[in-house]
Structures are given as C-alpha cells and as structure tokens.
Design a protein around this motif. Structure first.
Motif, PDB file in Angstrom:
ATOM      1  N   GLU A 178       8.461  34.977 -13.349  1.00 60.85           N
ATOM      2  CA  GLU A 178       8.545  33.728 -12.584  1.00 60.85           C
ATOM      3  C   GLU A 178       9.949  33.132 -12.646  1.00 60.85           C
ATOM      4  O   GLU A 178      10.442  32.582 -11.660  1.00 60.85           O
ATOM      5  CB  GLU A 178       7.512  32.719 -13.085  1.00 60.85           C
ATOM      6  CG  GLU A 178       6.104  33.059 -12.652  1.00 60.85           C
ATOM      7  CD  GLU A 178       5.034  32.171 -13.297  1.00 60.85           C
ATOM      8  OE1 GLU A 178       5.386  31.298 -14.130  1.00 60.85           O
ATOM      9  OE2 GLU A 178       3.861  32.354 -12.963  1.00 60.85           O
TER      10      GLU A 178
ATOM     11  N   GLN B 183       8.853  38.200  -3.857  1.00 58.63           N
ATOM     12  CA  GLN B 183       8.020  37.762  -4.981  1.00 58.63           C
ATOM     13  C   GLN B 183       6.714  38.555  -5.023  1.00 58.63           C
ATOM     14  O   GLN B 183       6.270  38.991  -6.085  1.00 58.63           O
ATOM     15  CB  GLN B 183       7.722  36.264  -4.890  1.00 58.63           C
ATOM     16  CG  GLN B 183       8.924  35.403  -5.182  1.00 58.63           C
ATOM     17  CD  GLN B 183       8.618  33.916  -5.100  1.00 58.63           C
ATOM     18  OE1 GLN B 183       7.473  33.501  -5.217  1.00 58.63           O
ATOM     19  NE2 GLN B 183       9.660  33.117  -4.914  1.00 58.63           N
TER      20      GLN B 183
ATOM     21  N   LYS C  21      12.125  33.158  -8.687  1.00 65.21           N
ATOM     22  CA  LYS C  21      12.059  31.859  -8.014  1.00 65.21           C
ATOM     23  C   LYS C  21      13.023  31.706  -6.836  1.00 65.21           C
ATOM     24  O   LYS C  21      12.749  30.969  -5.909  1.00 65.21           O
ATOM     25  CB  LYS C  21      12.240  30.731  -9.017  1.00 65.21           C
ATOM     26  CG  LYS C  21      13.605  30.665  -9.657  1.00 65.21           C
ATOM     27  CD  LYS C  21      13.709  29.513 -10.638  1.00 65.21           C
ATOM     28  CE  LYS C  21      15.100  29.356 -11.137  1.00 65.21           C
ATOM     29  NZ  LYS C  21      15.486  29.871 -12.360  1.00 65.21           N
ATOM     30  N   ASP C  22      14.152  32.414  -6.860  1.00 66.54           N
ATOM     31  CA  ASP C  22      15.133  32.285  -5.786  1.00 66.54           C
ATOM     32  C   ASP C  22      14.925  33.272  -4.643  1.00 66.54           C
ATOM     33  O   ASP C  22      15.702  33.287  -3.692  1.00 66.54           O
ATOM     34  CB  ASP C  22      16.553  32.465  -6.358  1.00 66.54           C
ATOM     35  CG  ASP C  22      16.931  31.339  -7.304  1.00 66.54           C
ATOM     36  OD1 ASP C  22      16.434  30.217  -7.123  1.00 66.54           O
ATOM     37  OD2 ASP C  22      17.724  31.599  -8.230  1.00 66.54           O
TER      38      ASP C  22
END
Length: 182
Positions: free
Chosen positions: A65, A76, A69-70
């Motif tokens: 995580e 993801q 995140k970016d």
C-alpha cells in the motif's frame, strides 16, 4: 507441473497488455510500469520483502500500500494480483514481457550502437531515426556501447539484424580482397 519463470512472465505480461488495451490505458500504463521497474531496480529489497514466504499477507499488503499509492488503479490492481498469487518475484520479467508487446504494437525497436567513442543523445537519436525510417518502424531506442577496438564507424544491432559499418570490419574486407587477388 510448475511453470517456468519465462512462462509466468509471458502469461502475466500478455494478460496485463491485453487488459491495458481493453481499458484503453496502454500508454499511461507503459510509462507507469517503466517508473515502477526503475524504482524496483533501485531498491531490489522491495521484491524480496513482497515475495518472502515468512511474512504474512497482511504485512506484505501494508508494505505494498505504501508503494502503490502513487500509481493508477490498473497498476494497483496488477500489483495486488501479483501479491495475491505469490508472483511478486516475477515482476521485472513480467514488465519486460509487457514492454515487448508494447514495442511490437507501437512498431518500436531497441538496439545497441557500438562505437569507438561515446555518442551524444542527439547522435543516437538521429541514428535511431534513420534506422527506423529505413525499416518502417515508428522509433528505435538505442543504447551506446563504446569499444575502441572497432577504430571508427558504428556497429548497429537491432533485434536480430546487425549492420557492421566499423572501420575494423572495412579493413578486414579490404585485406581479404587483397589476399584473394594475389
């Protein structure tokens, strides 16, 4: 029967490429995967942690995580899929296979230009553009290798094609021709 590293990379790379095409995010996904690959190559411990059989899934998920995140939802989802199926150790070969499919789709080739002296970026680009035009490609990405033993000129290798325009090779041909004439 267990799948080999190459088979896993080929299957996941093809699936990811097909998914990117279907979702119409091929270009953004390609560029994000390049960023991800670079980050992993700079920090190889990431793969070790996320593929460690001793750590439990929750610990791995927390680590992932922080990393993901970016990135886009598609990336993801891909990273979570690799984690879920314990395939994270294959991430670099999977990205490489994706890159192969991308290059094939976009008519892009990669290769090496071997020269006696280092070429600057503009010279490499012009050489790549010339090759691309001649062989009906959209682009050619060239990496420069320096080998003073070729004396001058360039040896261009793109995929399975080699164009040897080195001074060393030309001198060798002249020598062979002179020997044949005597």
């Amino acid at each position: 029967m267990a799948l080999s590293r190459e088979e896993i990379a080929a299957r996941y790379g093809a699936a990811l490429f097909g998914y990117a095409q279907d979702m119409k995010v091929l270009d953004p996904m390609f560029f994000q995967l390049q960023e991800l690959k670079k980050a992993i190559e700079e920090n190889p411990a990431i793969v070790g942690v996320l593929s460690d059989p001793i750590l439990n899934k929750d610990e791995k998920k927390k680590t992932l995580e922080a990393i993901e995140k970016d990135f886009s939802d598609e990336i993801q989802g891909f990273l979570n899929l690799l984690l879920e199926y314990d395939r994270f150790e294959y991430i670099i070969p999977i990205i490489d296979r994706f890159d192969d499919f991308y290059d094939q789709e976009k008519l892009i080739a990669s290769g090496t230009a071997t020269t006696a002296v280092k070429l600057d970026d503009d010279q490499l680009k012009r050489l790549g553009d010339s090759y691309a035009k001649k062989y009906h490609l959209n682009a050619v990405r060239l990496e420069n290798q320096v080998d003073p033993s070729i004396l001058g000129g360039v040896i261009l290798q793109v995929k399975d094609r080699v164009i040897d325009g080195s001074v060393k090779n030309k001198l060798k041909k002249i020598r062979a021709q002179l020997i044949d004439e005597n």
